[in-house]
Design an enzyme around this catalytic site. Structure first.
Site, PDB file in Angstrom:
ATOM      1  N   ASP A  22      44.511  44.869  41.726  1.00 30.05           N
ATOM      2  CA  ASP A  22      44.156  44.947  43.137  1.00 30.05           C
ATOM      3  C   ASP A  22      45.225  44.298  44.015  1.00 30.05           C
ATOM      4  O   ASP A  22      45.565  43.125  43.852  1.00 30.05           O
ATOM      5  CB  ASP A  22      42.811  44.270  43.369  1.00 30.05           C
ATOM      6  CG  ASP A  22      41.726  44.872  42.481  1.00 30.05           C
ATOM      7  OD1 ASP A  22      41.773  46.093  42.258  1.00 30.05           O
ATOM      8  OD2 ASP A  22      40.861  44.117  41.999  1.00 30.05           O
ATOM      9  N   ASP A  28      48.891  42.890  37.574  1.00 33.41           N
ATOM     10  CA  ASP A  28      47.647  42.715  38.310  1.00 33.41           C
ATOM     11  C   ASP A  28      47.286  44.077  38.898  1.00 33.41           C
ATOM     12  O   ASP A  28      48.167  44.923  39.106  1.00 33.41           O
ATOM     13  CB  ASP A  28      47.855  41.683  39.417  1.00 33.41           C
ATOM     14  CG  ASP A  28      46.689  41.630  40.373  1.00 33.41           C
ATOM     15  OD1 ASP A  28      45.574  41.313  39.920  1.00 33.41           O
ATOM     16  OD2 ASP A  28      46.895  41.927  41.567  1.00 33.41           O
TER      17      ASP A  28
END
Length: 370
Positions: free
Chosen positions: A211, A209
């Site tokens: 952010d 991922d």
């Protein structure tokens, strides 16, 4: 030992029949194997079905009927054992270990009665959350008009699922497969196991991922972010690359759907991140992101897995030896739904969604990626 015997088993609603058909097709078309697929009980089916209608039936008599059916089946199909792969659907001796032991017959006694049964090369135990199983069972009833047992409840399926997990721990050839996710994802998990079993080459990967995992998103989305990459990210990902992992980014970008960032701005952010890593000797093999809001129910939005599926097929990734790294429940669930080992980067661990590893920040990542 008959290493060419491949068994499928698991709880109702886990998708055994459909997944067995998919893997059989893969073996025939992609691996060039001869396949004989069957579903137990192959013999004495009507006698067993009639016997099971009695709620007060003798569990030992039921066990004896299944054993008799299997003995006859193995005798009749002995000539197919060798170069052919067997697929076994809803009922194998593993399901008997589960169901008859729940009726009070000791597991060791059931095993002893199956001493004639050849050891399989692989046994796939397909399990999903009990709530998911019940929803699928009732959906199948509505869709296909299939009669279902009134005792297919969450509580009963929970007990059966727990016993499958207990039994699988003591079978060295058994692999528990999570089928909570999309059927396409489960098929890729099964194919990874099968490719590994057949000695076919695959690549290992780390999916990340973006952010909150290695980029500071505290300013999102009020201003276009400056790609503030967390300290230690370059070294951590470089270490994974040196362990021969391909690196991928899979992200959710709902700001586009909400009108607070454009598609072009979002793509520019990702290209900037990839270029920054490239300048520091880290090659991000590919990236993908979903621009939809949660309420859109997009199959690309984590914990759904369509973006992962495309990358796994394109880059021939081995889900058994690959990882998903993220900081929220959706990241962990997505990894679980596609068969990856999961790592949560967060000091506050979720009580509801449990990752395989929990680490403080990105700098600790190389220590848990083997």
């Amino acid at each position: 030992m008959n290493s060419n015997l491949i068994l499928f088993d698991g709880i109702s609603g886990s998708g055994k029949g459909s997944r067995l058909a998919c893997l059989t097709d893969f073996l025939r078309k992609d691996s060039g194997k001869n396949v004989f697929a069957f579903s137990e009980p192959f013999y004495l089916r009507e006698e067993i079905k009639e016997f099971r209608k009695n709620p007060d039936r003798d569990p030992r008599k039921e066990l004896e009927l299944f054993v008799k059916s299997r003995k006859r089946g193995l005798l009749d199909y002995e000539d197919k054992i060798g170069e052919r792969y067997y697929g076994c659907g809803d009922r194998s001796f593993i399901s008997t270990l589960v169901y008859q032991s729940l009726q009070g017959i000791p597991i060791e006694e059931i095993k002893s009665m199956h001493s004639f049964y050849p050891n399989p090369g692989l046994a796939f135990i397909l399990l999903c959350d009990p709530e998911v199983a019940v929803e699928r069972i009732h959906g199948r009833q509505i869709r296909d008009g299939v009669d279902i047992s009134l005792d297919e409840t969450v509580d009963k399926i929970s007990r059966i699922r727990d016993r499958y997990l207990e039994v699988a721990e003591n079978l060295p050839y058994a692999h528990v497969i999570n089928t909570n996710g999309r059927p396409e994802a489960v098929d890729l998990i099964l194919k990874s196991h099968m490719k590994g079993y057949l000695g076919m080459e695959m690549n290992k990967a780390v999916f990340l991922d973006k952010d909150g995992t290695f980029v500071d998103n505290s300013g999102y989305p009020d201003v276009i972010p400056s790609d503030d990459i967390f300290e230690g990210s370059y070294d951590a990902l470089r270490a994974l690359q040196e362990k021969d992992y391909d690196l991928f980014i899979v992200s959710s970008q709902p700001w586009v759907a909400r009108g607070r960032m454009s598609s072009l701005e979002t793509k520019a952010v990702f290209e900037s991140v990839v270029n920054k890593f490239r300048m520091r000797g880290v090659d991000i093999k590919d990236y993908g992101y979903c621009e939809h809001a949660r309420e859109d129910n997009c199959p690309d939005k984590k914990p759904a897995t369509r973006i992962f599926e495309g990358m796994i097929k394109k880059y021939n990734i081995d889900t058994r030896n690959s990882y998903m790294i993220g900081d929220i429940d959706g990241d962990v669930l997505a990894g679980q739904n596609i068969g990856l080992t999961t790592v949560r980067i967060d000091s506050k661990h979720s009580e509801d969604v449990v990752a395989d590893y929990n680490i403080r920040d990105i700098r600790d990542l190389p220590s848990c990626v083997k």
